[in-house]
Design a protein around this motif. Structure first.
Motif, mmCIF file in Angstrom:
data_model
loop_
_atom_site.group_PDB
_atom_site.id
_atom_site.type_symbol
_atom_site.label_atom_id
_atom_site.label_comp_id
_atom_site.label_asym_id
_atom_site.label_seq_id
_atom_site.Cartn_x
_atom_site.Cartn_y
_atom_site.Cartn_z
ATOM 1 N N ALA A 209 15.490 4.304 0.802
ATOM 2 C CA ALA A 209 14.456 4.998 0.677
ATOM 3 C C ALA A 209 14.165 5.143 -0.962
ATOM 4 C CB ALA A 209 14.644 6.272 1.518
ATOM 5 N N ARG A 210 15.111 5.624 -1.684
ATOM 6 C CA ARG A 210 14.879 5.887 -3.103
ATOM 7 C C ARG A 210 14.158 4.613 -3.677
ATOM 8 N NH1 ARG A 210 19.787 9.188 -5.520
ATOM 9 N NH2 ARG A 210 18.657 8.697 -7.514
ATOM 10 N N LYS A 211 14.731 3.408 -3.469
ATOM 11 C CA LYS A 211 14.168 2.312 -3.793
ATOM 12 C C LYS A 211 12.568 1.923 -3.549
ATOM 13 C CE LYS A 211 18.379 -0.362 -4.102
ATOM 14 N NZ LYS A 211 19.233 -1.246 -3.548
ATOM 15 N N GLU A 212 12.122 2.477 -2.344
ATOM 16 C CA GLU A 212 10.777 2.272 -1.995
ATOM 17 C C GLU A 212 10.217 3.525 -2.749
ATOM 18 O OE1 GLU A 212 9.492 -0.019 -0.205
ATOM 19 O OE2 GLU A 212 11.559 -0.764 0.241
ATOM 20 N N LEU A 213 10.713 4.657 -2.846
ATOM 21 C CA LEU A 213 10.090 5.833 -3.382
ATOM 22 C C LEU A 213 9.682 5.385 -4.972
ATOM 23 C CD1 LEU A 213 8.986 8.705 -3.593
ATOM 24 C CD2 LEU A 213 11.392 9.347 -4.004
ATOM 25 N N LYS A 214 10.615 4.724 -5.532
ATOM 26 C CA LYS A 214 10.551 4.114 -7.098
ATOM 27 C C LYS A 214 9.169 3.378 -7.004
ATOM 28 C CE LYS A 214 11.847 2.855 -11.244
ATOM 29 N NZ LYS A 214 10.856 2.502 -11.806
ATOM 30 N N SER A 215 9.122 2.385 -6.224
ATOM 31 C CA SER A 215 8.016 1.454 -5.955
ATOM 32 C C SER A 215 6.594 2.297 -5.962
ATOM 33 C CB SER A 215 8.073 0.629 -4.836
ATOM 34 O OG SER A 215 8.857 -0.461 -4.812
ATOM 35 N N MET A 216 6.746 3.344 -5.076
ATOM 36 C CA MET A 216 5.673 4.482 -4.955
ATOM 37 C C MET A 216 5.349 5.012 -6.235
ATOM 38 S SD MET A 216 6.314 6.096 -1.210
ATOM 39 C CE MET A 216 4.472 6.838 -0.967
ATOM 40 N N THR A 217 6.143 5.519 -6.841
ATOM 41 C CA THR A 217 6.073 6.173 -8.093
ATOM 42 C C THR A 217 5.628 5.189 -9.276
ATOM 43 O OG1 THR A 217 8.011 7.604 -7.610
ATOM 44 C CG2 THR A 217 7.419 7.832 -9.862
ATOM 45 N N ASP A 218 6.007 4.042 -9.253
ATOM 46 C CA ASP A 218 5.375 3.169 -10.271
ATOM 47 C C ASP A 218 4.086 2.998 -9.992
ATOM 48 O OD1 ASP A 218 7.916 2.805 -11.377
ATOM 49 O OD2 ASP A 218 8.448 1.100 -10.407
ATOM 50 N N HIS B 224 0.789 -1.115 0.030
ATOM 51 C CA HIS B 224 -0.054 0.098 -0.060
ATOM 52 C C HIS B 224 0.940 1.224 -0.018
ATOM 53 C CE1 HIS B 224 -3.562 -2.331 0.625
ATOM 54 N NE2 HIS B 224 -3.077 -3.025 1.480
ATOM 55 N N LEU B 225 0.605 2.175 -0.772
ATOM 56 C CA LEU B 225 1.121 3.488 -0.685
ATOM 57 C C LEU B 225 1.692 4.102 0.409
ATOM 58 C CD1 LEU B 225 -0.437 5.554 -3.617
ATOM 59 C CD2 LEU B 225 1.876 4.676 -3.661
ATOM 60 N N GLU B 226 0.567 3.987 1.636
ATOM 61 C CA GLU B 226 0.900 4.696 2.775
ATOM 62 C C GLU B 226 1.860 3.863 3.620
ATOM 63 O OE1 GLU B 226 -2.287 3.766 1.455
ATOM 64 O OE2 GLU B 226 -3.200 5.719 1.700
ATOM 65 N N CYS B 227 1.985 2.376 3.272
ATOM 66 C CA CYS B 227 2.953 1.462 4.073
ATOM 67 C C CYS B 227 4.318 2.028 3.285
ATOM 68 C CB CYS B 227 2.620 0.043 3.955
ATOM 69 S SG CYS B 227 1.208 0.041 4.846
ATOM 70 N N TYR B 228 4.448 2.163 1.923
ATOM 71 C CA TYR B 228 5.632 2.401 1.362
ATOM 72 C C TYR B 228 6.084 3.878 2.033
ATOM 73 C CZ TYR B 228 5.379 -1.022 -2.537
ATOM 74 O OH TYR B 228 5.565 -2.112 -3.342
ATOM 75 N N ALA B 229 5.156 4.749 2.206
ATOM 76 C CA ALA B 229 5.761 6.128 2.690
ATOM 77 C C ALA B 229 6.207 5.922 4.292
ATOM 78 C CB ALA B 229 4.465 6.944 2.848
ATOM 79 N N LEU B 230 5.816 4.998 4.864
ATOM 80 C CA LEU B 230 6.302 4.698 6.356
ATOM 81 C C LEU B 230 7.740 4.169 6.131
ATOM 82 C CD1 LEU B 230 2.990 3.267 8.304
ATOM 83 C CD2 LEU B 230 4.466 5.673 8.654
ATOM 84 N N ASP C 64 1.934 4.804 -8.093
ATOM 85 C CA ASP C 64 0.886 6.150 -8.362
ATOM 86 C C ASP C 64 1.843 7.525 -8.231
ATOM 87 O OD1 ASP C 64 -1.148 8.008 -8.525
ATOM 88 O OD2 ASP C 64 -2.302 7.142 -7.200
ATOM 89 N N GLU C 65 2.220 7.905 -9.076
ATOM 90 C CA GLU C 65 3.137 8.988 -9.281
ATOM 91 C C GLU C 65 2.609 10.265 -8.667
ATOM 92 O OE1 GLU C 65 6.276 11.003 -12.479
ATOM 93 O OE2 GLU C 65 4.667 9.936 -13.055
ATOM 94 N N ASP C 66 1.427 10.577 -8.894
ATOM 95 C CA ASP C 66 0.704 11.716 -8.818
ATOM 96 C C ASP C 66 -0.202 11.733 -7.294
ATOM 97 O OD1 ASP C 66 1.239 12.633 -11.043
ATOM 98 O OD2 ASP C 66 -0.126 11.765 -12.161
ATOM 99 N N ALA C 67 0.070 10.682 -6.711
ATOM 100 C CA ALA C 67 -0.666 10.779 -5.431
ATOM 101 C C ALA C 67 0.120 11.534 -4.362
ATOM 102 C CB ALA C 67 -0.538 9.323 -4.755
ATOM 103 N N THR C 68 -0.568 12.228 -3.346
ATOM 104 C CA THR C 68 0.043 13.245 -2.555
ATOM 105 C C THR C 68 0.976 12.754 -1.827
ATOM 106 O OG1 THR C 68 -2.173 14.445 -2.517
ATOM 107 C CG2 THR C 68 -0.714 14.647 -0.801
ATOM 108 N N ILE C 69 0.628 11.473 -0.915
ATOM 109 C CA ILE C 69 1.792 10.634 -0.426
ATOM 110 C C ILE C 69 3.022 10.421 -0.987
ATOM 111 C CG2 ILE C 69 0.817 8.343 -0.763
ATOM 112 C CD1 ILE C 69 1.673 9.840 2.840
ATOM 113 N N THR C 70 2.678 10.110 -2.192
ATOM 114 C CA THR C 70 4.077 9.886 -3.303
ATOM 115 C C THR C 70 4.749 11.170 -3.434
ATOM 116 O OG1 THR C 70 3.068 8.086 -4.325
ATOM 117 C CG2 THR C 70 4.900 8.997 -5.517
ATOM 118 N N GLN C 71 4.065 12.115 -3.598
ATOM 119 C CA GLN C 71 4.938 13.399 -3.487
ATOM 120 C C GLN C 71 5.201 14.071 -2.405
ATOM 121 O OE1 GLN C 71 5.038 15.459 -6.637
ATOM 122 N NE2 GLN C 71 4.486 13.390 -7.336
ATOM 123 N N LEU C 72 4.761 13.673 -1.149
ATOM 124 C CA LEU C 72 5.433 14.047 0.066
ATOM 125 C C LEU C 72 6.667 13.167 0.333
ATOM 126 C CD1 LEU C 72 2.427 14.252 2.562
ATOM 127 C CD2 LEU C 72 4.074 16.150 1.901
#
Length: 175
Positions: free
Chosen positions: A42-51, A22-28, A53-61
């Protein structure tokens, strides 16, 4: 995982979050890794988030947090993310604090002070605003009374805030 992060146990948070997508879990996970000074992971987890949903608020944060951690020219990118979110969603204390941190990292102290003043107006009970004001008052060479006032407010508001706990430990180490 949130509780583990709050009590400064990022390794335990990562164990809990390991199997979630889940995106929220990736953010955590990003938060935990950044708190461990592992921006590379962290960049690797961020890559998974971007893949996902790149535009999600949590991904942007998460992108802004990671950029701040990476430093250099990425700090300006973090600023742009926060500014874009403020333009779209309005200035919340969280977004204004993020923007202020990006200003501080760029040495733009008057702009940081302005963002933190606005954050304080929006949410006078936000402990992160007080922590950032303490840091900024030290960086700008303000009288100790200024930072002591913010610290007193923070201690009254949240005596168990990680900043207060760490400061108390440092003071105890000197005794």
């Amino acid at each position: 995982a949130t509780i583990y992060l709050h009590v400064n146990q990022p390794e335990s948070a990562l164990k809990v979050l390991h199997s979630s997508d889940h995106l929220e879990c990736y953010a955590l996970k990003v938060q935990a890794l950044l708190s461990m000074h592992r921006a590379d992971l962290a960049r690797k987890e961020l890559k998974s988030m971007t893949d996902k949903d790149e535009d999600a608020t949590i991904t942007q944060l998460a992108q802004a947090w990671t950029n701040l951690s990476l430093g250099g020219e990425k700090i300006q990118e973090a600023y742009y993310i926060y500014q874009d979110m403020i333009d779209k969603q309005g200035g919340t204390a969280v977004l204004l604090n993020g923007q202020a941190v990006s200003y501080i990292a760029q040495g733009k102290y008057p702009e940081a002070e302005s963002a933190l003043s606005e954050a304080l107006e929006k949410d006078p009970n936000n402990p992160e605003t007080l922590v950032n004001l303490i840091v900024l008052s030290h960086l700008t060479g303000k009288q100790p009374e200024v930072s002591n006032r913010y610290l007193s407010q923070l201690k009254d508001m949240d005596a168990n805030h990680p900043y207060v706990v760490a400061l108390n430990q440092k003071e105890a180490d000197f005794d």
